[in-house]
Design an enzyme around this catalytic site. Sequence first.
Site, mmCIF file in Angstrom:
data_model
loop_
_atom_site.group_PDB
_atom_site.id
_atom_site.type_symbol
_atom_site.label_atom_id
_atom_site.label_comp_id
_atom_site.label_asym_id
_atom_site.label_seq_id
_atom_site.Cartn_x
_atom_site.Cartn_y
_atom_site.Cartn_z
ATOM 1 N N GLN A 27 0.831 -1.212 0.000
ATOM 2 C CA GLN A 27 0.000 0.000 0.000
ATOM 3 C C GLN A 27 0.866 1.264 0.000
ATOM 4 O OE1 GLN A 27 -2.147 0.751 3.604
ATOM 5 N NE2 GLN A 27 -3.476 2.302 2.679
ATOM 6 N N ASP A 49 10.454 -6.460 -3.867
ATOM 7 C CA ASP A 49 9.281 -7.064 -3.238
ATOM 8 C C ASP A 49 9.423 -8.578 -3.318
ATOM 9 O OD1 ASP A 49 6.370 -5.713 -2.463
ATOM 10 O OD2 ASP A 49 6.276 -7.862 -2.858
ATOM 11 N N ILE A 50 8.762 -9.262 -2.394
ATOM 12 C CA ILE A 50 8.839 -10.724 -2.398
ATOM 13 C C ILE A 50 8.054 -11.295 -3.582
ATOM 14 C CG2 ILE A 50 6.828 -11.102 -0.877
ATOM 15 C CD1 ILE A 50 8.663 -13.270 0.518
ATOM 16 N N TYR A 157 1.541 -7.958 15.980
ATOM 17 C CA TYR A 157 2.040 -6.820 15.194
ATOM 18 C C TYR A 157 2.537 -5.705 16.111
ATOM 19 C CZ TYR A 157 1.579 -2.868 11.897
ATOM 20 O OH TYR A 157 1.783 -1.757 11.117
ATOM 21 N N LYS A 161 6.274 -4.176 16.481
ATOM 22 C CA LYS A 161 6.589 -2.760 16.229
ATOM 23 C C LYS A 161 7.219 -2.126 17.466
ATOM 24 C CE LYS A 161 5.379 -2.245 11.928
ATOM 25 N NZ LYS A 161 6.416 -2.010 10.903
ATOM 26 N N ILE A 187 -3.638 4.297 7.296
ATOM 27 C CA ILE A 187 -3.395 5.123 6.111
ATOM 28 C C ILE A 187 -4.501 4.891 5.074
ATOM 29 C CG2 ILE A 187 -1.763 5.703 4.274
ATOM 30 C CD1 ILE A 187 0.495 4.803 6.069
HETATM 31 N N1 SER Z 1 -2.913 0.126 9.718
HETATM 32 C C1 SER Z 1 -2.252 -0.811 10.548
HETATM 33 C C2 SER Z 1 -3.107 -1.969 10.879
HETATM 34 O O1 SER Z 1 -4.296 -1.780 10.950
HETATM 35 C C3 SER Z 1 -1.813 -0.166 11.824
HETATM 36 O O2 SER Z 1 -0.506 0.243 11.688
HETATM 37 O O3 SER Z 1 -2.613 -3.012 11.108
#
Ligand code: SER
Length: 331
Positions: A27, A49-50, A157, A161, A187
């Site tokens: 994205q 990219d993979i 996730y 991070k 985003i």
């Molecule tokens: N947009 C991401 C997600 O929803 C958050 O960093 O995983």
Amino acid sequence: PYLLLRNNFCYIQIRMGKKLVIGSSGQIGVELIEQLAKDFGANQIIAADIKSVLKGKNSAVEYVTLDILDKEKLLKIIKEHNISEVYLLAAMLSAIAEKNIQLAWDLNMKGLLNILDLAKEKYIEKIFWPSSIAVFGPTSPKLNTPQSTLLEPNTVYGISKMSGERWCEYYFLKFGVDVRSLRYPGILSYKSPPGGGTTDYAIEIFHAAINHGFYDSFISEEVTLPMVYMEDAIRATTEIMQADRKNLSINSSYNLAAISFNPEEIANEIKLIFPEFKITYSPDFRNKIALSWPSTIDDSFARKDWGWKHDFDLKKTIIEMVNGIKNSGFN
Ligand code: SER
């Protein structure tokens, strides 16, 4: 070619090479490539990219296939193309990571450590690595979430991070690795789909409104999340990479904010354009993830240190999304 820079004590030599964008079909990757090609020339950008079938391919940019866990191939590409700057965008997002725990950890963590190590060994001069609002957890303040606060994420996730941020700061303080990072909110964009995040609902809703007049939201109506329009997110990325390092007081990752809304609010805005639009709610496991994240973010460090300012408010974002999807967006 080298660039000679002066810090407080001495001159430092920076090797000027090409820029490598890893995760170039994702994205953010698809749009970052366009911006970097515009700013520095397409021949200065290498896209990796993979996936070998590369989406959103810019014909003037050179594309290579790379699995970020393959450190040998990574180093080969860096040497072959005289890379000095890496944008590491390859990662598994929040929702999909919950279903692929080990792979998500390996990809998100080992991928970053591979790049940090190559910078430590002086193969790379500068790194961009995205963090996320997912570093926050249920114990973080929900409103105007500060830069420094309790970080107890409860998703794979988020844990990756949060740990990544710690590694970035560690490599900077210990080895002088110049790594820069933003805690992106969700985003919003229409050129390339997001890959399995929790904030994806806010993109799906536009496609659903335009194509079907109806959306069943997996996030419940009152859950407010921070978001940013892609053009702003890309500008934030290029701005922090251009900033003078000595102005950066955060060595882990900067809070970044633009707009915040919940599904009900965005649905009401969409109804102003498509009065027939209907929304229903079937919250699933992603709703629980969303509930653990902040609603609004205090990004004053970004605003003060390197002049961050978002341009796209909610109305402007909605217009861009609707027109973008109607004219050229993926379906
Ligand atoms: N947009 C991401 C997600 O929803 C958050 O960093 O995983």
